[in-house]
Design a protein around this motif. Sequence first.
Motif, PDB file in Angstrom:
ATOM      1  N   LYS A  44       0.953  -1.294  -0.127  1.00  0.00           N
ATOM      2  CA  LYS A  44      -0.037  -0.008   0.130  1.00  0.00           C
ATOM      3  C   LYS A  44       0.696   1.379  -0.046  1.00  0.00           C
ATOM      4  N   GLU A  77      -1.876   8.348  -6.068  1.00  0.00           N
ATOM      5  CA  GLU A  77      -3.065   7.697  -5.464  1.00  0.00           C
ATOM      6  C   GLU A  77      -2.939   7.410  -4.089  1.00  0.00           C
ATOM      7  N   ARG A  78      -1.888   6.636  -4.152  1.00  0.00           N
ATOM      8  CA  ARG A  78      -1.475   5.908  -2.754  1.00  0.00           C
ATOM      9  C   ARG A  78      -1.218   7.452  -1.729  1.00  0.00           C
ATOM     10  N   GLU A 106      -4.345   8.866  -0.504  1.00  0.00           N
ATOM     11  CA  GLU A 106      -5.473   7.641   0.584  1.00  0.00           C
ATOM     12  C   GLU A 106      -4.421   7.601   1.820  1.00  0.00           C
ATOM     13  N   TYR A 107      -3.176   7.521   1.674  1.00  0.00           N
ATOM     14  CA  TYR A 107      -2.484   7.202   3.033  1.00  0.00           C
ATOM     15  C   TYR A 107      -1.759   8.439   3.274  1.00  0.00           C
TER      16      TYR A 107
END
Lengths: 350, 350
Positions: free
Chosen positions: B76, B101-102, B105-106
């Motif tokens: 991830k 993208e990651r 999100e994170y």
Amino acid sequence: MTQTFDRTALFTLARDLLTGGGLPPEKAETVAELLIQTDEIGVTTHGISMVSYYLPELAKDLMTKEGTHAVLADNKVTLLWDGNYLPGHWVMTRALDTCMERAAEYGMAAMAIRRSHHIGCLSALTRIAADKGYVCYIATSDPSGQWVAPYGGCEPLLTPNPWAVGYPGRDHPVLIDTCASITTLSKVREHINSGTEFAHPWMLDGTGHATTDPTVINQTPKGSILPVGGADHGHKGFAMGLMVEMLTQALAGHGRVEAPTRWGANVFLQVMDPEAFGGREAFVAQVEHLNEACRNSRPIDAARPVRIPGDRAASAASRSTSGGIALPDEVLTRIRTCAAEAGLAFPDPL
Amino acid sequence: MTQTFDRTALFTLARDLLTGGGLPPEKAETVAELLIQTDEIGVTTHGISMVSYYLPELAKDLMTKEGTHAVLADNKVTLLWDGNYLPGHWVMTRALDTCMERAAEYGMAAMAIRRSHHIGCLSALTRIAADKGYVCYIATSDPSGQWVAPYGGCEPLLTPNPWAVGYPGRDHPVLIDTCASITTLSKVREHINSGTEFAHPWMLDGTGHATTDPTVINQTPKGSILPVGGADHGHKGFAMGLMVEMLTQALAGHGRVEAPTRWGANVFLQVMDPEAFGGREAFVAQVEHLNEACRNSRPIDAARPVRIPGDRAASAASRSTSGGIALPDEVLTRIRTCAAEAGLAFPDPL
């Protein structure tokens, strides 16, 4: 000249000086332990001698004694802390623990910290994580300081902006610990105190001329320390300095905009677990392959073989363990004065 | 001398040359688009002219034409890809998309990539993420190359090890794009081709003497490019070089241990979202405060005000948009030859 001392005796002295300065025992022990570990790896400019700088800060309440940091953001792999000007070693110990825990769970973690007090020797900190198998990057700046001019400019606007990375090797970690300026403020002050000049033109006077004269930082217009690369290719050091200010201040949302006037440290800390990329074994194999190629390569001077950053720290640590901690005279003078003023006995050398 | 061209005409030429070399249309379009963006920001050494280096690689099947990268690890926020020697621009476009993208999100994400082909101009890549509000760090090394000696040594063992960081500013991103050696292999080759020497001793001959002579890299024993800091404080550039080799090869679990002999790129890519630390607005405020202080500071030479990395790229991009893309003669000569060999028409200058 150096004299050698027992570890426990030095730790006790550092701790007692700090508690005598008003720092609660748990914080004093954490700071003292890291200062002694710093002396053990041979970085005596940033070991127990720092106590002589911290005591006046404690006395003036510029180093916070009680309480804890504030967690301003916690998104699991990214965090933002406010260090509330608490002792930097204490803040960083907690920050490292948090980032190592998160890296173990998520593969990596990073934290920006605003308003810590001075965090000491960076490689004493990265070494803690590297010894546990992590890659650890730390950068720090002080938004209250202006000592390095942008490349092409005459006015000091940045701090020297130290950065360090520690990572596992076969026998001991690689410990890179450097900064975006050619030399450090400590070295400049050492030269001023001893009335000497740099061997190379590492300073810039206030009108933009490179010079070996350290006193330009006290002149008007104020001189500065040249960025890495110097007058010749200092755009590279300037770029590095901008990057450190961005990581430590822009990500922390606090810095030169607020124009703090007290001694402080903004920090960026990142921990990565090689296991979450190509694996620890493969990591160490690549690191040691290159390290050995470098160490075994033909040196310019046969008496000075190529060293990998961290090799000297590992030797010093091993000597400290077997024979005690060596402290140079200038450190001893400084810390003996502190001990005398606090009415504490100074340990006998071994 | 330069001549100016229409963007679409140059893109079409680059794409058609690459498809003519056997690259499928989607990959050729991605590579061509990034090469043109590189010319647009004024880095013409790494723009359309790279096609002349890529075509022979395609012809010899050393640049992979078909298929995709392999995902070796996906945790991830940390990833490991095998680029399978596919065109680096194509691999990096996908890597950037994944890491952005990651990071959205994170908070952040990082990727190590082994065995990509050449990834071109780093700031053309970091600019993509910085334009979307991210901090983007890219480092690259080529484990098949040995051009830079460790500090204190005579034998070239490392590559120049470029690294770049891009991040948002007020009007345009800051684009730091530098490397761990004083100068690049391209500059060394330019000097050799033109029979000139460096203005400063940026090379090291095979016996360890600093020199301005670029031809030492072709002598026996083989000379090298000095690390940043040069003979004077090159331990700083050496440390930077070790860090890049660690990030790109040790984390990727592939590198000098495998001793590849073909042109390739190992990459470390990291994307961070300022929103996951102190927030985007605060981030840009700190960045622009320091940038403006630097730009407005007293310059050494009044005719050369302090520039922030990325300022020149932004001016070039703006000129390219309004007046077309300027290409220097040496690029034109090289790419005209490619076009002629492929039987493609060369566009008229504007």
